[in-house]
Design a protein around this motif. Structure first.
Motif, PDB file in Angstrom:
ATOM      1  N   UNK A 166       0.679  -1.099  -0.038  1.00  0.00           N
ATOM      2  CA  UNK A 166       0.091   0.230  -0.137  1.00  0.00           C
ATOM      3  C   UNK A 166       0.856   1.166   0.037  1.00  0.00           C
ATOM      4  N   UNK A 167       1.443   1.745  -1.312  1.00  0.00           N
ATOM      5  CA  UNK A 167       2.168   2.818  -1.235  1.00  0.00           C
ATOM      6  C   UNK A 167       1.491   4.371  -0.566  1.00  0.00           C
ATOM      7  N   UNK A 168       0.117   3.923  -0.248  1.00  0.00           N
ATOM      8  CA  UNK A 168      -0.394   5.351   0.166  1.00  0.00           C
ATOM      9  C   UNK A 168      -0.102   5.539   1.808  1.00  0.00           C
ATOM     10  N   UNK A 169       0.207   4.294   2.471  1.00  0.00           N
ATOM     11  CA  UNK A 169       0.493   4.290   3.765  1.00  0.00           C
ATOM     12  C   UNK A 169       2.128   4.127   4.141  1.00  0.00           C
ATOM     13  N   UNK A 170       2.672   3.632   3.260  1.00  0.00           N
ATOM     14  CA  UNK A 170       3.954   3.112   3.550  1.00  0.00           C
ATOM     15  C   UNK A 170       5.181   4.271   3.161  1.00  0.00           C
ATOM     16  N   UNK A 171       5.971   4.533   3.939  1.00  0.00           N
ATOM     17  CA  UNK A 171       7.068   5.351   3.414  1.00  0.00           C
ATOM     18  C   UNK A 171       8.232   4.532   3.515  1.00  0.00           C
ATOM     19  N   UNK A 172       8.967   4.590   2.310  1.00  0.00           N
ATOM     20  CA  UNK A 172       9.900   3.444   1.895  1.00  0.00           C
ATOM     21  C   UNK A 172      11.311   4.311   2.258  1.00  0.00           C
ATOM     22  N   UNK A 193      10.917   7.151  -0.257  1.00  0.00           N
ATOM     23  CA  UNK A 193       9.753   7.127  -1.294  1.00  0.00           C
ATOM     24  C   UNK A 193       8.438   7.331  -0.592  1.00  0.00           C
ATOM     25  N   UNK A 194       7.863   8.461  -0.911  1.00  0.00           N
ATOM     26  CA  UNK A 194       6.944   9.169  -0.338  1.00  0.00           C
ATOM     27  C   UNK A 194       5.310   8.621  -0.559  1.00  0.00           C
ATOM     28  N   UNK A 195       4.454   8.489   0.293  1.00  0.00           N
ATOM     29  CA  UNK A 195       2.884   8.475  -0.335  1.00  0.00           C
ATOM     30  C   UNK A 195       2.824   9.811  -0.925  1.00  0.00           C
ATOM     31  N   UNK A 196       2.156   9.809  -2.068  1.00  0.00           N
ATOM     32  CA  UNK A 196       2.129  11.418  -2.780  1.00  0.00           C
ATOM     33  C   UNK A 196       1.554  12.547  -2.017  1.00  0.00           C
ATOM     34  N   UNK A 197       0.665  12.331  -1.058  1.00  0.00           N
ATOM     35  CA  UNK A 197       0.057  13.337  -0.145  1.00  0.00           C
ATOM     36  C   UNK A 197       1.245  14.018   0.615  1.00  0.00           C
ATOM     37  N   UNK A 198       2.363  13.104   0.927  1.00  0.00           N
ATOM     38  CA  UNK A 198       3.216  13.899   2.136  1.00  0.00           C
ATOM     39  C   UNK A 198       4.324  14.468   1.354  1.00  0.00           C
ATOM     40  N   UNK A 199       4.520  14.574  -0.061  1.00  0.00           N
ATOM     41  CA  UNK A 199       5.663  15.182  -0.612  1.00  0.00           C
ATOM     42  C   UNK A 199       5.743  16.654  -0.455  1.00  0.00           C
ATOM     43  N   UNK A 200       4.719  17.339  -0.538  1.00  0.00           N
ATOM     44  CA  UNK A 200       4.907  18.857  -0.282  1.00  0.00           C
ATOM     45  C   UNK A 200       5.379  19.210   1.014  1.00  0.00           C
ATOM     46  N   UNK A 201       4.792  18.399   2.003  1.00  0.00           N
ATOM     47  CA  UNK A 201       5.222  18.694   3.733  1.00  0.00           C
ATOM     48  C   UNK A 201       6.795  18.375   3.775  1.00  0.00           C
TER      49      UNK A 201
END
Ligand SMILES: Cc1ncc(COP(=O)(O)O)c(C=O)c1O
Length: 482
Positions: free
Chosen positions: A312-318, A336-344
């Motif tokens: 689940x790439x939406x809940x895992x930071x790799x 490797x971030x879930x897309x919603x976390x890139x900006x922060x």
């Protein structure tokens, strides 16, 4: 271009000018009775003596010709010439016809050898230290060739301020590589490059983890410290033969840090049911899972454990780095971030510049794209697999079975009938570099008979010339009767 045929005129001039010197020319003490010329000459001579004796100017260093040093420090050429003569007479410098003036090779009689202020690595007789690959495997020739290609092809804008997420070229190469080699599902736009996993964790602890990060009860103490420095408390989850007991995760935690492919340091993989369970936990609690895939490529058996992130790439930071696969000296890691976390994460990092060298990032991209990185990993796997076999065979002969999967650069040596502290103290007395399991334990972990224990040894580290003997010494240490 063949430089011996058509030498670069600037290269000749630069050679002729000698080293670029920083000399701290102190004014002569107030009240000195010397004349102005004598004062300046005295302070240049003192500055040079000091630079030689504290090691800034090492033996054999070529000094600049009188003319250029005179121009640099604002003295007459004759004054500099007189100072050089004085230091030659004292034995600090030597002058040879046609090869300029250099720092003497041997220290002056009566003058102690220049001491460097760097700390010397403590010497050990059996170096099973953790945390690094064998330095003799560093792919020097590939790195040099990749540097040449990367710099030749790089457009001029490469040498300006870079993207805070890191080189786009490396992010492209990594997205492909991590998908191919580790099963990671991502896109270059969702990758942020940093210098190390440690820095990546520190960065996330500032704005992403929330108040409490659950961590494996046994893990790297300095990773926990980095997270705590960033403002997030850590709370242990027990580790057993199936990895972290994720069904015991507390509701208080807003994220959990795991080493699912190869628990550090016990060496077990997270069981398939726990992998599924932790992804479910994150979904149910609006929480995050951080996957530290620090040695995922170094598997020696036929069944690679893929990245948890793919579930689940939406809940895992790799996260991972080249610290184990190439060298911790390179300083390149990735998130490797879930897309919603890139900006922060971008904003937390600082919007102006990346924190790792873009030049080195281009070299790594070139290594990956040319296939040299894969070749290096395959070579390293063979090398470490052989070492791992030597270690496990030697212990098997002595009746000790080494647990954990065949992976990575370290192993845990069980001590069923002996006390961990006693054996560890004996190891230190015999000048072994190694660790004991309790050094990795989170301070809030409750201990019972089933808690992980044993010696933790890095089998990548000993030099090839002494490896067999080092292993024999380790077997005797662990199995001898006391
Ligand atoms: C558990 C673990 N995580 C991550 C890393 C990589 O660390 P870094 O990238 O900070 O050098 C290591 C390397 O020693 C490690 O042992």
């Amino acid at each position: 271009m063949d430089k011996s045929v058509n030498p670069d005129p600037w290269e000749r001039i630069a050679q002729h000018l000698g080293v670029d010197l920083y000399l701290d020319l102190q004014p002569d003490p107030a009240g000195s009775t010397r004349g102005r010329g004598a004062r300046r000459r005295h302070s240049l001579a003192s500055a040079l003596r000091e630079a030689i004796s504290d090691g800034r100017l090492g033996p054999g260093t070529l000094l600049p010709p009188y003319r250029s040093l005179a121009a640099d420090v604002g003295l007459a050429r004759g004054t500099v010439a007189a100072v050089y003569q004085e230091l030659i007479a004292e034995g600090w410098l030597v002058a040879r016809q046609g090869s300029g003036t250099r720092v003497a090779d041997t220290p002056r009689p009566g003058v102690s050898a220049p001491t460097r202020s760097v700390r010397q690595t403590p010497t050990t007789d059996h170096d099973f230290g953790l945390g690094q690959p064998n330095p003799s495997l560093f792919p020097r020739a590939d790195w040099i060739a990749a540097t040449r290609r990367a710099l030749t092809d790089a457009p001029d804008r490469t040498f300006g301020p870079g993207d805070p997420q890191g080189s786009e070229r490396l992010r492209n190469s990594l997205a492909g590589y991590l998908a191919r080699a580790r099963g990671v599902r991502t896109d270059p736009a969702h990758i942020v490059l940093t210098t190390s996993v440690l820095r990546a964790l520190e960065l996330l602890s500032r704005n992403v983890f929330g108040d409490v990060l659950a961590v494996e009860s046994h893990g790297l103490p300095f990773h926990r410290a980095a997270v705590e420095r960033g403002g997030t408390a850590t709370m242990p989850v027990p580790v057993d033969g199936d990895g972290a007991a994720v069904d015991r995760l507390s509701d208080e935690a807003s994220a959990v840090l795991l080493t699912p492919s190869h628990q550090y340091p016990t060496g077990v993989p997270l069981s398939p049911s726990r992998r599924a369970r932790v992804i479910e936990w994150a979904g149910d609690h609006d929480a995050l899972v951080v996957e530290d895939d620090y040695d995922g490529e170094l598997r020696y058996d036929r069944e690679p454990v893929g990245a948890l992130q793919a579930l689940n790439p939406d809940v895992v930071i790799y996260t991972g780095s080249v610290s184990k696969s190439i060298s911790p000296a390179v300083r390149i890691a990735w998130l490797v971030l879930p897309p919603r976390l890139v900006e922060v994460v971008r904003a937390t990092k600082g919007l102006r510049e990346p924190d790792a060298s873009i030049i080195d990032q281009l070299v790594l991209a070139e290594l990956i794209d040319s296939g040299a990185y894969d070749r290096h990993i395959r070579r390293s796997r063979q090398y470490y697999r052989r070492r791992r076999d030597v270690l496990t065979d030697a212990f098997a002969h002595a009746g000790v079975t080494i647990p954990g999967i065949a992976a990575g650069l370290h192993a845990v040596i069980p001590l069923p009938s002996r006390d961990e502290d006693t054996v560890f103290d004996a190891a230190l007395r015999r000048r072994f570099a190694l660790a004991k399991m309790s050094q990795f334990r989170h301070p809030d972990t409750s201990i019972d008979d089933s808690s992980p224990s044993g010696l933790v040894v890095g089998f990548g580290t000993p030099p090839a010339s002494s490896y067999q003997a080092d292993v024999r010494a380790l077997v005797s240490l662990v199995t001898e009767r006391v």
